[in-house]
Design a protein around this motif. Structure first.
Motif, PDB file in Angstrom:
ATOM      1  N   SER A 145      26.423  39.416  21.784  1.00 36.10           N
ATOM      2  CA  SER A 145      26.968  38.607  23.242  1.00 36.10           C
ATOM      3  C   SER A 145      27.152  39.510  23.825  1.00 36.10           C
ATOM      4  N   SER A 182      30.305  39.089  28.409  1.00 37.33           N
ATOM      5  CA  SER A 182      30.656  38.981  28.622  1.00 37.33           C
ATOM      6  C   SER A 182      31.244  40.319  30.027  1.00 37.33           C
ATOM      7  N   ASN A 192      34.235  39.965  33.096  1.00 38.28           N
ATOM      8  CA  ASN A 192      35.057  39.041  33.964  1.00 38.28           C
ATOM      9  C   ASN A 192      36.012  40.205  35.292  1.00 38.28           C
ATOM     10  N   PHE A 236      33.245  35.544  36.575  1.00 37.82           N
ATOM     11  CA  PHE A 236      33.360  36.000  34.961  1.00 37.82           C
ATOM     12  C   PHE A 236      31.590  35.013  34.630  1.00 37.82           C
ATOM     13  N   ASN A 237      31.085  35.999  33.985  1.00 37.26           N
ATOM     14  CA  ASN A 237      29.562  35.711  32.921  1.00 37.26           C
ATOM     15  C   ASN A 237      29.604  36.618  32.192  1.00 37.26           C
ATOM     16  N   SER A 238      29.273  35.469  31.034  1.00 39.66           N
ATOM     17  CA  SER A 238      28.809  35.571  29.359  1.00 39.66           C
ATOM     18  C   SER A 238      27.193  34.740  29.583  1.00 39.66           C
ATOM     19  N   TYR A 269      28.631  30.898  33.146  1.00 38.84           N
ATOM     20  CA  TYR A 269      28.558  31.517  34.454  1.00 38.84           C
ATOM     21  C   TYR A 269      29.860  31.108  35.834  1.00 38.84           C
TER      22      TYR A 269
END
Length: 1018
Positions: free
Chosen positions: A475, A477, A479, A513-515, A549
């Protein structure tokens, strides 16, 4: 020239040369600075007027400085009047500084500036970094617990490095965020609070009411925490500080599971299960003892600070490591921080502050259920003494482990999350020429945080089936946030009585933000772990629900005016307008006001004769704040996917799962605040009393739709909540250098009453979310246990058909016949709305010192409310009272023990648990918890210390969580009465309680820590 005149001039010239030589010659001067009572003062700035030569006092108040004869020394310290001293022939000085009650509070941060405490009209609470560091911790939320009235800080996880839940004056919103805004060095903070090294913090100022928080607009809807990190001081020589502590982490309290004899008796009483293949009544295995270990907590920090007349600086580096009592579970953080403030010419200042950290969390997915549920009569060893991975119980197979097996898993198991954060603030400030008091300042914030997580579990690990496929997950992420603020400030005092401060602001910020997350099965070799999922031979899953996102922006205008007349009458007025990209067109912008006023009664002429009263101020404030903390794009609705077969083809379809809302707007909170500040007996006793009301309307709430609508829900502005509260805090100096003794203490007390005023469309109940109009936001909706059924109790056959004596008896709310007979059996209509909120809570602290020794204590308390423990509840499957698995040690009903609290083993069941088993997990949440006890010694700065350039040395020992008093839960279980999990975590059934609620689950056990520390300055 006459001979007499020649002699005269010769003597004059010689005297002048000798005097000049004396004034030009520098020599070492030592001294000690103390308060009026003789208490040494540390951190006092000692500066030579007209030069860059300066130093500061150590912990014992001593200083040394190379200075010329006749120079003027300036002694200054926050809270004391500045003192000047012209140096003669002395080589040792004893300087006494006098308290300045006004100066004592002049550095309270109020947002976009500072203000003297006597002039503050809003609700602001402050705590110094020195006070917070009395509780050594990984993050400041742990150090703040119980220290500030109206700020409820509750543990949400007992894992190392976990942040705590922070609520300032209660819960307002149902769906939107209730977390306060964190502002780090003037810029909204985009990271986790565990990213901030507590040792770097100089002060924390908490803005609680709307008149104080309105300046931050919608971001401050839930209160604001202003965190200021250490800076250098003008005229300060370079000072190097080293702060270190190391401690042993031990178990505070074991989970109170049954031993072999207790379990054998339970199984025989229940008469439901026989021993399994690996069970024997002559075995007594303590599974917890085989798993737990002692951990180590350590912190090392090095900093250097200093300054000249135009430059101040501070740089620091730190390392922190916190190990759990569970093997393989720990938190590690490296931090670096720097600040530089440079004056250029007479009108321009520029500067920067940077906070950077790299952290690693390990072992977060390690659970305790199999350890606690394994029966004590199960044998974990093979005949040859090797460890069994799986033990066969009566009706289950359990994968069991010890600290040795975890440590020996090697590549077969890994769980870690790495994070890097960089939070940077740049500023430029210019004094506008020709207009005294007018300044322009530009702040630029550039924040970045990235996480990278990975876990791998080998084949059969942690599973009762040895063929369970290996699996791995990655995972990530990211920011990023930028903020630009333009500030125009005008600060002037006219005629020595009229002080006015005007601030104008235009700001803009953007967050992106994206993950992503990917999961795979059947990793070909343990050595791959999670580093190359492409080699997996099984299914690789990219779940759309785990990808994210968004980009959102906020634009703001603000104006604030603060006026102070003669230190007697103060008023502050703020207007702010925010525009949010998260809301619908036509509803993005909203302007809201705030106003507050204060009256310093003690400064009136008619109070001059009241000598025992030093200060008395009345305050009142009104304001409105807004909340836009909903997920971006809620105005657009939501699509979801569903796979299906279209003839011979496999296809993916899209359907509307959430409707758009073209009228989605702001959630508003209107606040009234009333306060009294007082100071008595020459400032020996100071305190604050406050009362507030908060009314929140147009809640951002997900509205459920009937099945006939074809869509599940939509986000709308509906519903209302209300909060009311009372706060009291007081600090006292009980002894002030009484024969060398000094004793100071502080206490705070607060209560909050919230309730749900309205829901959508006139509804009064939302049973699915446990929301009920007229009741608090956080309640339990369940049956109410009133005892156990006893032999001879009437109506058992009516209320509980098929029930048995010894089963749980719950409250009946139905009707009765004329003869008092119930008309029906117990059913879901008998469920009760149970308030979980405490009656009141707070904390206290005290510190006693004698010469170089000091003893301090910090404690927190709570009265009333309901604590949920899934250990005892049916949701945890550890109190089944059937003998199938190990059971928590409880006092259960038998024919010989009818006064027991818990039901008869093997009685009537629901889902493998005693009927109404959820009611067994509710406890009175009261406690008084001593958080830390610290004993320290400050060495005198003389002899071998000063000879080695050491200006301050302190050694101390601290015990954390030494004991708990007045806790019904601790009295029964021996465990920490603080929650350690959210409602959907660390229990067998994660849907039993609302996920927003805090409970005690089978999380990492609480600790009792023993630490020694060192503070060194040179």
């Amino acid at each position: 020239m006459a001979r007499g005149s020649l002699v005269h001039w010769s003597v004059c010239i010689l005297t002048f040369l000798m005097t000049g030589s004396l004034f030009a010659q520098e020599r070492m001067v030592q001294g000690r600075v103390a308060a009026a009572g003789g208490q040494p003062l540390s951190g006092v700035s000692v500066r030579v007027e007209g030069s860059d030569t300066a130093t500061s006092t150590g912990e014992d108040g001593r200083f040394s400085l190379s200075v010329r004869l006749g120079a003027t020394l300036i002694f200054s310290n926050i809270g004391y009047s500045v003192k000047e001293y012209v140096l003669g022939n002395e080589s040792h000085l004893d300087i006494t500084l006098v308290r300045d009650d006004i100066a004592m509070d002049e550095v309270v941060v109020v947002g976009y500036g500072t203000q003297r405490k006597e002039s503050i009209t809003g609700s602001v609470a402050s705590i110094s970094g020195e006070q917070m560091n009395e509780v050594p911790a990984s993050n400041i939320s742990q150090a703040l617990q119980g220290r500030v009235a109206g700020v409820q800080i509750t543990q949400s996880s007992s894992k190392p490095g976990a942040p705590m839940q922070i609520r300032i004056r209660g819960t307002r919103s149902l769906n939107a965020s209730n977390d306060p805004l964190i502002v780090l060095d003037g810029i909204p903070f985009a990271g986790s609070i565990s990213d901030i090294n507590p040792i770097d913090i100089e002060s924390v100022d908490i803005l609680k009411d709307a008149s104080a928080t309105a300046i931050y607009g919608s971001r401050g809807a839930n209160g604001v925490m202003l965190i200021t990190t250490h800076k250098g001081y003008s005229g300060q020589q370079a000072r190097v500080s080293f702060n270190s502590f190391t401690g042993l982490k031990t178990l505070f309290g074991r989970y109170p599971m049954m031993n072999a004899q207790e379990f054998i008796e339970l199984r025989e009483t229940a008469n439901r299960f026989q021993n399994g293949a690996d069970e024997s009544n002559d075995i007594n295995t303590d599974w917890q003892d085989l798993l737990y270990k002692n951990g180590i907590m350590t912190s090392q920090d090095l900093s250097i600070s200093g300054g000249t007349e135009k430059t101040i600086y501070n740089f620091s580096a730190g390392y922190f490591r916190d190990e759990a009592v569970l093997p393989g579970q720990n938190f590690e953080r490296f931090s670096m921080r720097g600040s530089l403030d440079q004056k250029i010419g007479n009108i321009l200042r520029v500067g920067l502050t940077t906070n950077n950290n790299y952290s690693t969390n390990r072992g977060g997915n390690l659970g305790l259920y199999s350890t606690l549920s394994s029966t004590p009569i199960a044998n974990p060893y093979q005949e040859d003494g090797s460890w069994k991975d799986i033990v066969r119980l009566s009706n289950d197979n359990q994968w069991v482990y010890s600290r040795e097996t975890i440590e020996n898993l090697g590549n077969r198991w890994i769980d870690q999350t790495k994070g890097f954060g960089s939070y940077n603030t740049f500023f430029g400030e210019v004094d506008i020429p020709g207009i005294e008091g007018l300044k322009y300042r530009a702040n630029v914030g550039l924040n970045f945080r990235m996480t990278n997580g990975g876990s791998y579990t080998g084949e059969g690990v942690f599973s009762q089936d040895p063929t369970t496929p290996s699996n791995a997950t990655i995972s990530n992420s990211m920011n990023t946030q930028w903020t630009v603020e333009n500030l125009l400030t005008y600060d002037r005092t006219f005629a020595d009585k009229h002080r006015i401060n005007v601030v104008g602001l235009y700001s803009a910020e953007q967050i992106m933000f994206n993950s992503s997350q990917v999961r795979a099965l059947h990793i070909p070799a343990d050595q791959f772990q999670f580093y190359n999922l492409g080699h997996a031979t099984g299914e690789i899953t990219v779940d759309p629900d785990n990808q994210g996102y968004y980009k959102s922006g906020l634009m703001s205008w603000m104006g604030r005016v603060m006026y102070d007349y003669d230190g007697r009458y103060m008023v502050s007025a703020t207007v702010r307008s925010d525009g949010s990209s998260r809301l619908a067109p036509g509803y993005k912008w909203h302007a809201y006001p705030a106003i507050s006023a204060g009256w310093n009664i003690k400064n009136e002429s008619f109070m001059e004769s009241v000598s025992w009263l030093d200060a008395l101020k009345l305050r009142a404030g009104y304001g409105q704040t807004s909340n836009q903390s909903v997920d971006p794009y809620k105005t657009l609705g939501l699509l979801n996917t569903r796979p299906y077969n279209f003839g011979q083809e496999f296809a993916i379809g899209y359907y509307v799962s959430e409707l758009p809302n073209a009228a989605l707007g702001w959630e508003y909170t209107t606040t009234w605040n009333y306060g009294i500040d007082f100071s008595l007996l020459n400032s020996r006793l100071r305190g604050t009393v406050e009362y507030y009301t908060q009314h929140t309307k147009d809640l951002l709430l997900s509205v459920g739709l009937p099945a006939t609508a074809g869509v599940g829900s939509y986000m709308a502005n509906v519903g209302e909540t209300q909060n009311k509260g009372f706060e009291f805090s007081m600090d006292g100096l009980i002894l002030d250098d009484h024969n060398g003794w000094r004793w100071e203490a502080g206490v705070n007390f607060y209560l909050n009453r919230n309730k749900l005023v309205a829901l959508t469309s006139g509804r009064t109940r939302d049973e699915g979310n446990w929301w009920f109009v007229g009741h608090p936001i956080d309640v339990i909706y369940d049956y109410e246990k009133i005892g156990l059924w006893q032999e001879g109790d009437p109506h058992l056959d009516i209320l509980e058909p098929g029930g048995n004596v010894g089963m749980i008896k719950v409250k009946y709310t139905g009707e009765f016949d004329a003869d008092g007979t119930p008309v029906r059996q117990i059913n879901p209509d008998d469920r009760q709305i149970i308030n979980t909120n405490p009656n009141f809570e707070g904390g206290f602290n005290t510190r006693v010192s004698y010469k170089g020794f000091d003893l301090g204590l910090v404690a927190a308390y709570r009265n009333g409310g309901v604590l949920i423990s899934s250990l005892y509840s049916s949701s945890g499957y550890l109190n089944m009272l059937s003998g199938r698995r190990n059971n928590v040690k409880v006092d259960y009903w038998t024919p010989e023990n009818t006064g027991a609290k818990y039901p008869k083993p093997g009685g009537i069941e629901s889902n493998d648990n005693p009927k109404y088993g959820s009611t067994m997990g509710y406890f009175d949440s009261s406690y008084l918890k001593v958080r830390t006890i610290t004993l320290g010694y400050n060495f005198k700065n003389d002899g071998w210390l000063s000879a080695r350039g050491i200006s301050g040395l302190r050694l101390y020992g601290t015990v954390q969580n030494p004991f708990v008093l007045f806790s019904p839960y601790h009295r029964e279980s021996g465990m920490d009465p603080e929650p350690n999990s959210y409602g959907d975590e660390n229990q067998a059934v994660t849907t039993a309680f609302q996920e927003r609620m805090l409970i005690i689950g089978t999380n990492t056990p609480a600790n009792r820590n023993f630490m020694i520390g060192l503070n060194l300055t040179f």
